[in-house]
Design a protein around this motif. Structure first.
Motif, PDB file in Angstrom:
ATOM      1  N   UNK A 157       0.847  -1.203   0.009  1.00 28.80           N
ATOM      2  CA  UNK A 157       0.188   0.005   0.048  1.00 28.80           C
ATOM      3  C   UNK A 157       0.890   1.544  -0.064  1.00 28.80           C
ATOM      4  N   UNK A 158       0.346   2.432  -0.602  1.00 33.26           N
ATOM      5  CA  UNK A 158       0.998   3.409  -0.589  1.00 33.26           C
ATOM      6  C   UNK A 158       0.099   4.843  -0.485  1.00 33.26           C
ATOM      7  N   UNK A 159       0.588   5.978  -0.543  1.00 32.04           N
ATOM      8  CA  UNK A 159      -0.110   7.179  -0.566  1.00 32.04           C
ATOM      9  C   UNK A 159      -0.337   7.551  -2.259  1.00 32.04           C
ATOM     10  N   UNK A 160      -1.231   7.505  -2.895  1.00 30.94           N
ATOM     11  CA  UNK A 160      -1.483   7.803  -4.544  1.00 30.94           C
ATOM     12  C   UNK A 160      -1.411   9.054  -4.688  1.00 30.94           C
ATOM     13  N   UNK A 161      -0.486  10.077  -4.401  1.00 26.81           N
ATOM     14  CA  UNK A 161      -0.456  11.326  -4.539  1.00 26.81           C
ATOM     15  C   UNK A 161       0.753  11.820  -4.804  1.00 26.81           C
ATOM     16  N   UNK A 162       0.569  12.449  -6.006  1.00 28.76           N
ATOM     17  CA  UNK A 162       2.124  13.088  -6.541  1.00 28.76           C
ATOM     18  C   UNK A 162       2.617  12.430  -7.621  1.00 28.76           C
ATOM     19  N   UNK A 163       3.702  13.015  -8.221  1.00 29.60           N
ATOM     20  CA  UNK A 163       4.363  12.362  -9.521  1.00 29.60           C
ATOM     21  C   UNK A 163       5.387  11.441  -8.840  1.00 29.60           C
ATOM     22  N   UNK A 164       6.346  11.943  -7.897  1.00 35.10           N
ATOM     23  CA  UNK A 164       7.061  10.975  -7.258  1.00 35.10           C
ATOM     24  C   UNK A 164       6.415  11.078  -5.890  1.00 35.10           C
ATOM     25  N   UNK A 165       5.820   9.439  -5.446  1.00 36.17           N
ATOM     26  CA  UNK A 165       4.973   9.725  -4.471  1.00 36.17           C
ATOM     27  C   UNK A 165       5.544   9.101  -3.048  1.00 36.17           C
ATOM     28  N   UNK A 166       6.894   8.841  -3.023  1.00 38.47           N
ATOM     29  CA  UNK A 166       7.500   8.278  -1.804  1.00 38.47           C
ATOM     30  C   UNK A 166       7.227   6.557  -1.444  1.00 38.47           C
ATOM     31  N   UNK A 167       7.322   6.148  -0.381  1.00 38.43           N
ATOM     32  CA  UNK A 167       7.775   4.910  -0.276  1.00 38.43           C
ATOM     33  C   UNK A 167       6.249   4.208   0.080  1.00 38.43           C
ATOM     34  N   UNK A 168       6.007   2.865  -0.273  1.00 40.64           N
ATOM     35  CA  UNK A 168       4.896   2.039   0.239  1.00 40.64           C
ATOM     36  C   UNK A 168       5.123   1.166   1.329  1.00 40.64           C
ATOM     37  N   UNK A 169       4.432   0.366   1.806  1.00 45.31           N
ATOM     38  CA  UNK A 169       4.703  -0.542   2.868  1.00 45.31           C
ATOM     39  C   UNK A 169       3.910  -1.874   2.349  1.00 45.31           C
ATOM     40  N   UNK A 170       4.528  -2.921   2.939  1.00 43.52           N
ATOM     41  CA  UNK A 170       3.941  -4.380   2.747  1.00 43.52           C
ATOM     42  C   UNK A 170       3.295  -4.806   3.963  1.00 43.52           C
ATOM     43  N   UNK A 171       1.932  -5.273   3.809  1.00 48.14           N
ATOM     44  CA  UNK A 171       1.078  -5.307   5.093  1.00 48.14           C
ATOM     45  C   UNK A 171       0.364  -6.541   4.734  1.00 48.14           C
ATOM     46  N   UNK A 172       0.329  -7.385   6.109  1.00 47.30           N
ATOM     47  CA  UNK A 172      -0.361  -8.583   5.853  1.00 47.30           C
ATOM     48  C   UNK A 172      -1.649  -8.152   6.479  1.00 47.30           C
ATOM     49  N   UNK A 173      -2.992  -8.886   5.897  1.00 47.48           N
ATOM     50  CA  UNK A 173      -4.096  -8.401   6.167  1.00 47.48           C
ATOM     51  C   UNK A 173      -4.587  -9.100   7.594  1.00 47.48           C
ATOM     52  N   UNK A 174      -3.701  -9.340   8.482  1.00 39.31           N
ATOM     53  CA  UNK A 174      -4.215 -10.053   9.770  1.00 39.31           C
ATOM     54  C   UNK A 174      -4.813  -9.057  10.774  1.00 39.31           C
ATOM     55  N   UNK A 175      -6.133  -9.696  10.954  1.00 45.13           N
ATOM     56  CA  UNK A 175      -7.003  -8.558  11.750  1.00 45.13           C
ATOM     57  C   UNK A 175      -6.350  -8.385  13.254  1.00 45.13           C
ATOM     58  N   UNK A 176      -6.072  -9.474  13.991  1.00 43.79           N
ATOM     59  CA  UNK A 176      -6.027  -9.415  15.417  1.00 43.79           C
ATOM     60  C   UNK A 176      -4.667  -9.419  15.759  1.00 43.79           C
ATOM     61  N   UNK A 177      -3.819  -8.539  15.239  1.00 41.54           N
ATOM     62  CA  UNK A 177      -2.500  -8.371  15.859  1.00 41.54           C
ATOM     63  C   UNK A 177      -2.107  -7.029  15.755  1.00 41.54           C
ATOM     64  N   UNK A 178      -0.964  -6.684  16.320  1.00 45.33           N
ATOM     65  CA  UNK A 178      -0.602  -5.320  16.720  1.00 45.33           C
ATOM     66  C   UNK A 178      -0.243  -4.880  15.020  1.00 45.33           C
ATOM     67  N   UNK A 179      -0.061  -3.461  14.994  1.00 52.77           N
ATOM     68  CA  UNK A 179       0.208  -3.012  13.713  1.00 52.77           C
ATOM     69  C   UNK A 179       1.841  -3.344  13.467  1.00 52.77           C
ATOM     70  N   UNK A 180       2.724  -3.381  14.540  1.00 55.86           N
ATOM     71  CA  UNK A 180       4.016  -3.755  14.008  1.00 55.86           C
ATOM     72  C   UNK A 180       3.974  -5.152  13.198  1.00 55.86           C
ATOM     73  N   UNK A 181       3.264  -6.182  14.050  1.00 55.50           N
ATOM     74  CA  UNK A 181       3.231  -7.465  13.681  1.00 55.50           C
ATOM     75  C   UNK A 181       2.880  -7.876  12.205  1.00 55.50           C
ATOM     76  N   UNK A 182       1.820  -6.885  11.911  1.00 51.37           N
ATOM     77  CA  UNK A 182       1.148  -6.949  10.430  1.00 51.37           C
ATOM     78  C   UNK A 182       2.104  -6.331   9.430  1.00 51.37           C
ATOM     79  N   UNK A 183       2.986  -5.513   9.791  1.00 47.15           N
ATOM     80  CA  UNK A 183       3.707  -4.858   8.868  1.00 47.15           C
ATOM     81  C   UNK A 183       5.000  -5.551   8.353  1.00 47.15           C
ATOM     82  N   UNK A 184       5.150  -6.214   7.332  1.00 43.11           N
ATOM     83  CA  UNK A 184       6.135  -7.115   6.751  1.00 43.11           C
ATOM     84  C   UNK A 184       7.327  -6.155   6.230  1.00 43.11           C
TER      85      UNK A 184
END
Length: 988
Positions: A157-184
């Motif tokens: 996922x990423x922020x879809x705004x701009x010409x050079x938009x910056x970095x995205x992040x890889x996320x597991x769609x695990x519902x019942x964990x902390x943010x840190x655990x689902x960010x791969x």
């Protein structure tokens, strides 16, 4: 500083989530699940090429620990029997904005040229590489549910705004964990696009070519900054340099933009992963040559509602073919061995993804290729091979459990496991009772058909040919079936009830009759042979129309090739000292004119009888705006850095229409929105070829300047950009060329300098390495620009329009300028009031090189007639008038050694006319570019019939779709866009 602290905070949360086992515990006894879960008796799709029948695998703490035909079952294991079920790796979507709030749109107001809204960052607000998705992310359970149901376990996922938009992040769609655990991976990729940021009002760029130029300049500036050359910190350039080793994902939504993005990447040694358009099949060879991996949206066009025959006429063949061909896009990519992944971008993941995927498979996409595009290829692309997209020891425990082959419509997706956490989508304990049955109850035999999902079955009951009202409910394996009486005069019901604990071919239970008495019923599943009559019948393969080049009306099924042709007995307009010669032959070989004379030997060439016909060199339009996706970059008063070559559109139907009018070469000019416009593109009109193949490489470089009302924004209603007066226009030229001279001094000093694409272009002009074609009307401004040019040591090559040229022709001759004018346009705006139809003839008489141009996609098809007007108004000879649309524009473009006349050694750009070429009755019968016949009047007539046949066939297919209950889209009448110098929006 806030951004850095926020990123640090997220990093610590990620770090702590994965390292919490050694953190102090003071909240009671800590329980940690160290059990294994073992799945057995499943058909395991380890990867797209490997399947294990009746296999086993084990998971522990979110990872797969073992896979095989048999594995050791640890003592602390929970065993799940998946007999009859299949297991697939969960899918991966590497292009999304999941969990990212919509960027806030900037308040309306004047759009500044240069002033960026962020201090300490790049001069242009649309370059935002410092943006980090992790700083804008919040897990969205509702949206995640849609992905779960479609089979996805991980998104990028990423922020879809701009010409050079910056970095995205890889996320597991695990519902019942902390943010840190689902960010791969919190920095999984850098994203780019051609779209500006909605968060900024900054005007530049206003066009596609401006966006491309801006990306180039940002890359150059990042390289310069990395060398420690800047006096001040630029956080955007720092981020751009930090991100350069990440996967680079470029978002586009048009086929030509995919190739344009790849072009920019190639210039800087960057291999983009490209979000595609779904139309890649139309240019497969070019797509393949890009060496890119493509992310393909599964958005398929809907059929048009063409029941009204009048409205149906407004749907183009191109649109009809796209609807027909798009579902075969993935199949064609796979056959071409183009690596691609599949994304839910632009569709509803829950409603449309699987439906469109199965449609693509019905059009020939193999199941193996589909699975690879959803698992191993995206995993490899994002640097997660062997961790995601496979059922393998050491990989994340991300997998799907299905009732059967996922790529079959009847299959149910039961569970989606992500990081070892189970997400139940359908209850696996539901017995699947779907099928066709013989139902016996109370002495009557019914036909019972149960369809739908295993958890939500539907019943259809018949007694003989009579349909019986029925209502089926099925919950916790208890079946209740209500049958209405076949006698419509009675309101009576039979109630059937039973428990079906496991899949069986025979269901029996209690029946309560209308009088309240009880009996039994049996439902016996019909034999497999009987079922297979329908089930095993192969689905009707949709007929897909052939792809043409371009993929629209009048396209070629195969690109035409050079021919050796001998034109016999023509009246040849040589444009040379021989003049117009009758009963003359012209021999073309290998794309060139090799002989002009009488009674030539064909030597194996195809002979074309040109008796009674006229053969000329191709018409050249010095000032054209056809075949372009954009005309103006209006964000700055100088846009010398932008290139019309970047926005060539080889699919523009006006290319074919111009060929039908005898035009073979054009100068595609930037518009007149600013005093210093963009770089020109000199194009050969090779219908069906790629944009790159159309560019006439031997031609020298040109640029467009402009004077008059347009550049000072007389009719814009805008006061946000300098200049606003004719005095200001002059000052723009003085300022920019003074800057260029200063830039040159620094460049030649040997000191470090920042390469500036705009200044580099202006230096080419000053050093006479790039020629100027200037939009012009008023004599005072024409004089002004010649004086400015002379002050900086160069001259204006061509004044185009030049409707007051007759007033200053002597000064233009002294300066060394040529003229490219209209034949008889006047009074369409104030500065044209003094235009006269004798202008071309007067300038020609003074000794200027004079051309007649179009600046108009309709007029360009009849430039032969425009040339003839100077015979009428100015008394010019027919030969001199004809040169104004052939040899003279070739001279103005400095390509007259190659084209513009019928002479041995020149390129074979020729037109065979059925009549005198200056006649209003004359039609080109053949138009040839470099020995290739791109227009043939006989082929044209044949194509008209074929086009009608194709339209009728496609309309029939669409009507069938609607009759089958498929959703259609309404026909919307579209007006042709009239393209001139002052067009500011993108060309559609």
């Amino acid at each position: 500083m806030k951004l850095k602290l926020l990123i640090l905070g997220v990093f610590l949360s990620v770090f702590s989530a994965h390292s919490q086992e050694y953190f102090p515990k003071n909240d009671g006894v800590q329980m940690r699940n160290t059990n294994y879960t073992v799945f057995k008796n499943a058909k395991i799709h380890v990867d797209p090429q490997t399947t294990i029948e009746n296999g086993m695998f084990a998971i522990k703490e979110g990872k797969i620990t073992a896979v095989g035909k048999t594995i050791n079952i640890p003592k602390n294991s929970v065993v799940v029997d998946l007999a009859g079920k299949e297991v697939y790796p969960s899918f991966i979507d590497i292009y999304s904005d999941f969990g990212i709030s919509k960027p806030k749109k900037a308040e309306s107001g004047d759009q500044p040229q240069y002033e960026a809204g962020r201090e300490g960052y790049y001069w242009n607000d649309h370059i935002r590489p410092e943006t980090n998705a992790v700083s804008h992310f919040s897990f969205d359970p509702k949206e995640a549910e849609k992905f779960h149901k479609a089979g996805f376990g991980v998104v990028n996922t990423h922020v879809p705004d701009g010409i050079i938009r910056g970095t995205g992040m890889l996320v597991a769609l695990t519902p019942n964990v902390s943010e840190g655990q689902r960010i791969l991976n919190e920095r999984s990729a850098q994203y780019l696009s051609f779209d500006k940021s909605v968060a900024s009002r900054q005007s530049y760029p206003t066009s596609l070519m401006g966006a491309m130029a801006l990306i180039r300049q940002a890359y150059l500036d990042a390289q310069w900054y990395a060398g420690g050359n800047a006096d001040n910190t630029d956080l955007a350039l720092e981020a751009l340099n930090q991100n350069k080793d990440l996967v680079q994902i470029f978002a586009t939504d048009k086929l030509l933009d995919e190739l344009r993005a790849d072009k920019v990447g190639d210039e800087f040694g960057v291999q983009y992963v490209i979000l595609g358009s779904g139309k890649e099949y139309q240019r497969l060879n070019e797509i393949k040559s890009s060496n890119a991996t493509y992310i393909i949206p599964l958005k398929l066009p809907e059929a048009y509602d063409v029941e009204d025959p009048y409205l149906a006429n407004y749907v183009s063949l191109e649109e009809m073919k796209e609807w027909n061909q798009a579902p075969a896009n993935l199949k064609m990519l796979a056959e071409k061995n183009v690596p691609f992944t599949i994304t839910t971008h632009s569709i509803d993941a829950e409603k449309d993804f699987r439906k469109n995927l199965l449609k693509s498979i019905s059009y020939g996409l193999s199941k193996e290729a589909a699975l690879a595009a959803l698992t191993t290829i995206p995993a490899k692309t994002i640097g997660q091979a062997n961790k995601l997209g496979v059922i393998k020891a050491g990989a994340w425990a991300n997998f799907l459990i299905t009732s059967g082959d996922y790529f079959e419509k009847e299959t149910t997706l039961y569970e989606n496991w992500i990081q070892g956490e189970k997400k139940i989508l359908e209850n696996m304990t539901h017995t699947d009772i779907t099928g066709n049955y013989d139902l016996s109850v109370d002495g009557k035999n019914y036909d019972l058909k149960i369809t739908g999902e295993a958890s939500k079955p539907k019943a259809d009951v018949k007694l003989g040919e009579t349909k019986i009202g029925s209502k089926l409910s099925f919950e916790d394996n208890w079946m209740n079936l209500l049958l209405s009486s076949p006698d419509t005069t009675k309101t009576e019901f039979i109630r059937l009830v039973t428990n079906v604990p496991s899949k069986t071919d025979k269901i029996s239970g209690k029946a309560i009759l209308p009088n309240g008495s009880e009996t039994t019923f049996t439902a016996s599943k019909k034999s497999e042979e009987e079922k297979s009559d329908k089930k095993d019948k192969p689905a009707e393969t949709p007929k897909v129309m052939p792809v043409t080049y371009p993929n629209m009306a009048y396209g070629f099924t195969e690109m035409p090739k050079q021919e050796n042709i001998l034109f016999k007995n023509a009246t040849v307009w040589t444009n040379e000292v021989e003049g117009i010669v009758e009963n003359t032959d012209v021999l073309v070989k290998d794309g060139k004119i090799v002989k002009v004379g009488k009674d030539l030997n064909a030597g194996g060439a195809r002979v074309v009888d040109a008796t009674g016909k006229h053969l000329t060199s191709g018409i050249i339009d010095e000032h054209s705006h056809i075949a372009a996706s954009a005309i103006n970059e209006a964000g700055h008063n100088s846009s010398a850095e932008v290139q019309m070559e970047d926005v060539v559109d080889p699919t523009d139907i006006d290319i074919y229409r111009n060929l039908a009018g005898g035009v073979t070469l054009i100068q595609l000019l930037h518009g007149s929105a600013n005093p210093i416009g963009g770089q020109s593109a000199i194009l050969k009109l090779k219908w069906g070829a790629s944009a790159e193949d159309m560019i006439f490489q031997p031609a020298p470089p040109f640029i467009k300047f402009a004077l008059g009302e347009n550049v000072k924004q007389s009719n814009w209603g805008s006061k946000s950009r300098f200049p606003q007066t004719r005095m200001g226009v002059e000052q723009v030229f003085m300022d920019y060329f003074s800057q260029a001279k200063a830039y040159e001094s620094k460049k030649q000093s040997g000191k470090n300098f920042r390469k500036d694409l705009e200044m580099e272009t202006l230096l080419e002009i000053i050093n006479s390495k790039r020629f100027v074609s200037s939009h012009s009307y008023i004599q005072s401004e024409i004089n002004m620009l010649m004086k400015v040019a002379e002050a900086f040591g160069f001259n204006i090559n061509t004044f185009t329009h030049i409707l007051e040229g007759y007033k200053v022709a002597d000064k233009m001759k002294e300066h060394g300028a040529g003229a490219s004018t209209f034949s008889d346009w006047w009074a369409y705006k104030y500065e044209v009031n003094d235009a006269i139809p004798f202008n071309a003839a007067i300038m020609n008489e003074v000794g200027l090189t004079v051309a007649i141009n179009s600046d108009d996609n309709e007029m360009s098809r009849r430039l032969n007639q425009e040339a003839a007007k100077s015979v009428k108004y100015g008394g010019m000879s027919e030969e001199e008038a004809w040169k104004m649309v052939t040899l003279n524009p070739a001279k103005l473009l400095h390509v007259d050694d190659l084209v513009g006349s019928v002479k041995a050694g020149k390129q074979a750009d020729l037109v065979l006319w059925n009549d005198h070429p200056l006649s209003i009755y004359a039609k080109p019968e053949k138009t040839m570019v470099e020995g290739v016949v791109y227009f043939d009047i006989e082929r044209d007539q044949k194509l008209r019939k074929e086009i009608q046949q194709q339209r009728n066939e496609l309309i029939g297919q669409m009507l069938k779709e609607k009759n089958n209950g498929v959703k259609t889209q309404p026909v919307v009448k579209k007006e042709d866009q009239h393209v001139h110098c002052d067009l500011l929006e993108e060309v559609h």
